[in-house]
Design a protein around this motif. Structure first.
Motif, PDB file in Angstrom:
ATOM      1  N   UNK A  73     -11.698  -7.254  11.135  1.00  0.00           N
ATOM      2  CA  UNK A  73     -10.818  -6.583  12.098  1.00  0.00           C
ATOM      3  C   UNK A  73      -9.544  -7.404  12.330  1.00  0.00           C
ATOM      4  N   UNK A  74      -9.687  -8.709  12.488  1.00  0.00           N
ATOM      5  CA  UNK A  74      -8.527  -9.577  12.747  1.00  0.00           C
ATOM      6  C   UNK A  74      -7.577  -9.612  11.554  1.00  0.00           C
ATOM      7  N   UNK A  75      -8.108  -9.586  10.332  1.00  0.00           N
ATOM      8  CA  UNK A  75      -7.268  -9.649   9.133  1.00  0.00           C
ATOM      9  C   UNK A  75      -6.336  -8.448   9.028  1.00  0.00           C
ATOM     10  N   UNK A  76      -6.762  -7.305   9.568  1.00  0.00           N
ATOM     11  CA  UNK A  76      -5.934  -6.103   9.508  1.00  0.00           C
ATOM     12  C   UNK A  76      -4.612  -6.290  10.256  1.00  0.00           C
ATOM     13  N   UNK A  77      -4.613  -7.156  11.284  1.00  0.00           N
ATOM     14  CA  UNK A  77      -3.422  -7.368  12.096  1.00  0.00           C
ATOM     15  C   UNK A  77      -2.481  -8.429  11.528  1.00  0.00           C
ATOM     16  N   UNK A  78      -2.890  -9.121  10.470  1.00  0.00           N
ATOM     17  CA  UNK A  78      -2.057 -10.173   9.887  1.00  0.00           C
ATOM     18  C   UNK A  78      -1.189  -9.627   8.758  1.00  0.00           C
ATOM     19  N   UNK A  79      -0.094 -10.314   8.510  1.00  0.00           N
ATOM     20  CA  UNK A  79       0.776 -10.008   7.373  1.00  0.00           C
ATOM     21  C   UNK A  79       0.275 -10.796   6.158  1.00  0.00           C
ATOM     22  N   UNK A  80       0.578 -10.300   4.959  1.00  0.00           N
ATOM     23  CA  UNK A  80       0.201 -11.021   3.734  1.00  0.00           C
ATOM     24  C   UNK A  80       0.761 -12.439   3.796  1.00  0.00           C
ATOM     25  N   UNK A  81      -0.079 -13.415   3.462  1.00  0.00           N
ATOM     26  CA  UNK A  81       0.331 -14.815   3.460  1.00  0.00           C
ATOM     27  C   UNK A  81       0.003 -15.558   4.741  1.00  0.00           C
ATOM     28  N   UNK A  82      -0.264 -14.833   5.833  1.00  0.00           N
ATOM     29  CA  UNK A  82      -0.602 -15.506   7.079  1.00  0.00           C
ATOM     30  C   UNK A  82      -2.030 -16.037   7.006  1.00  0.00           C
ATOM     31  N   UNK A  83      -2.306 -17.080   7.817  1.00  0.00           N
ATOM     32  CA  UNK A  83      -3.602 -17.760   7.788  1.00  0.00           C
ATOM     33  C   UNK A  83      -4.352 -17.505   9.091  1.00  0.00           C
ATOM     34  N   UNK A  84      -5.615 -17.120   8.946  1.00  0.00           N
ATOM     35  CA  UNK A  84      -6.515 -16.893  10.070  1.00  0.00           C
ATOM     36  C   UNK A  84      -7.509 -18.045  10.129  1.00  0.00           C
ATOM     37  N   UNK A  85      -7.672 -18.629  11.319  1.00  0.00           N
ATOM     38  CA  UNK A  85      -8.707 -19.633  11.551  1.00  0.00           C
ATOM     39  C   UNK A  85      -9.846 -18.948  12.288  1.00  0.00           C
ATOM     40  N   UNK A  86     -11.050 -19.046  11.736  1.00  0.00           N
ATOM     41  CA  UNK A  86     -12.230 -18.461  12.370  1.00  0.00           C
ATOM     42  C   UNK A  86     -13.097 -19.613  12.859  1.00  0.00           C
ATOM     43  N   UNK A  87     -13.331 -19.671  14.160  1.00  0.00           N
ATOM     44  CA  UNK A  87     -14.185 -20.705  14.734  1.00  0.00           C
ATOM     45  C   UNK A  87     -15.574 -20.106  14.931  1.00  0.00           C
ATOM     46  N   UNK A  88     -16.572 -20.701  14.267  1.00  0.00           N
ATOM     47  CA  UNK A  88     -17.928 -20.149  14.303  1.00  0.00           C
ATOM     48  C   UNK A  88     -18.958 -21.262  14.461  1.00  0.00           C
ATOM     49  N   UNK A  89     -20.120 -20.872  14.951  1.00  0.00           N
ATOM     50  CA  UNK A  89     -21.238 -21.816  15.063  1.00  0.00           C
ATOM     51  C   UNK A  89     -22.404 -21.407  14.168  1.00  0.00           C
ATOM     52  N   UNK A  90     -22.328 -20.234  13.572  1.00  0.00           N
ATOM     53  CA  UNK A  90     -23.363 -19.737  12.659  1.00  0.00           C
ATOM     54  C   UNK A  90     -23.260 -20.493  11.334  1.00  0.00           C
ATOM     55  N   UNK A  91     -24.298 -21.253  10.983  1.00  0.00           N
ATOM     56  CA  UNK A  91     -24.271 -22.054   9.756  1.00  0.00           C
ATOM     57  C   UNK A  91     -24.079 -21.216   8.505  1.00  0.00           C
ATOM     58  N   UNK A  92     -24.551 -19.979   8.526  1.00  0.00           N
ATOM     59  CA  UNK A  92     -24.402 -19.095   7.381  1.00  0.00           C
ATOM     60  C   UNK A  92     -22.998 -18.541   7.224  1.00  0.00           C
ATOM     61  N   UNK A  93     -22.136 -18.777   8.215  1.00  0.00           N
ATOM     62  CA  UNK A  93     -20.790 -18.195   8.170  1.00  0.00           C
ATOM     63  C   UNK A  93     -19.949 -18.742   7.019  1.00  0.00           C
ATOM     64  N   UNK A  94     -20.201 -19.949   6.571  1.00  0.00           N
ATOM     65  CA  UNK A  94     -19.410 -20.505   5.474  1.00  0.00           C
ATOM     66  C   UNK A  94     -19.591 -19.676   4.208  1.00  0.00           C
ATOM     67  N   UNK A  95     -20.825 -19.489   3.789  1.00  0.00           N
ATOM     68  CA  UNK A  95     -21.088 -18.697   2.586  1.00  0.00           C
ATOM     69  C   UNK A  95     -20.660 -17.245   2.784  1.00  0.00           C
ATOM     70  N   UNK A  96     -20.888 -16.716   3.991  1.00  0.00           N
ATOM     71  CA  UNK A  96     -20.511 -15.333   4.276  1.00  0.00           C
ATOM     72  C   UNK A  96     -19.010 -15.132   4.117  1.00  0.00           C
TER      73      UNK A  96
END
Length: 185
Positions: A24-47
């Motif tokens: 959902x957040x990526x839809x609001x970004x322009x091409x080339x912009x960087x999104x930082x996702x802060x997570x605590x779910x260990x599986x989030x890296x592979x996901x």
């Protein structure tokens, strides 16, 4: 340190919510912009690595600060991947019936090792999502494979990766082990 354009707080959320919020957040970004996702779910890296690859975004890496994983993705609409393969699904109820009837099934569990060790279906092959691309050769491309994870999201990503590698008979088990009431080992 990676410069970010937007920070998404996904701390405390379990699969599949970090991916859902990221998408959902990526839809609001322009091409080339960087999104930082802060997570605590260990599986989030592979996901997030698998999702970025399948959706045409660039996975830049992960930094760890205590229990918080800081993932970085660059939106890259110009290099968007082709439409991912549509993976057929089976309901958990129908899948459980096949397992309980003793059908000879090839089951691929793509959860992380600690999730798998907490309980899995007897005979399931374990290959975590992050290793599917490299280890899919351990499976037969012409065999019917039921892919399962916690909720159905990681298994879908794994099946899409395998479909790109020539696997033809993949079925995603939805919702997954989160709602499994059958026997586990």
């Amino acid at each position: 340190m990676i410069q970010t354009d937007f920070v998404l707080d996904a701390k405390g959320l379990a699969c599949p919510m970090p991916i859902v919020k990221t998408k959902k957040a990526m839809k609001d970004l322009e091409a080339g912009q960087v999104l930082e996702i802060q997570a605590t779910d260990k599986g989030s890296t592979a996901d997030l690595q698998a999702w970025a690859k399948s959706s045409g975004h660039e996975y830049l890496g992960t930094e760890t600060e205590g229990d918080v994983l800081r993932h970085f993705l660059r939106k890259d609409g110009a290099n968007a991947a082709a439409e991912p393969a549509v993976i057929p699904e089976i309901s958990l109820e129908n899948f459980k019936e096949k397992v309980e009837n003793g059908e000879n099934l090839t089951i691929l569990d793509v959860r992380e090792l600690d999730e798998y060790e907490e309980g899995h279906i007897n005979g399931a092959i374990h290959i975590p999502l992050g290793e599917v691309e490299q280890r899919s050769g351990e499976l037969k491309k012409d065999e019917l494979i039921y892919v399962i994870c916690h909720s159905g999201r990681r298994s879908e990503l794994a099946a899409q990766t395998m479909a790109k590698q020539g696997f033809k008979h993949l079925i995603n088990v939805v919702p997954g082990m989160r709602d499994w009431t059958g026997k586990t080992v």
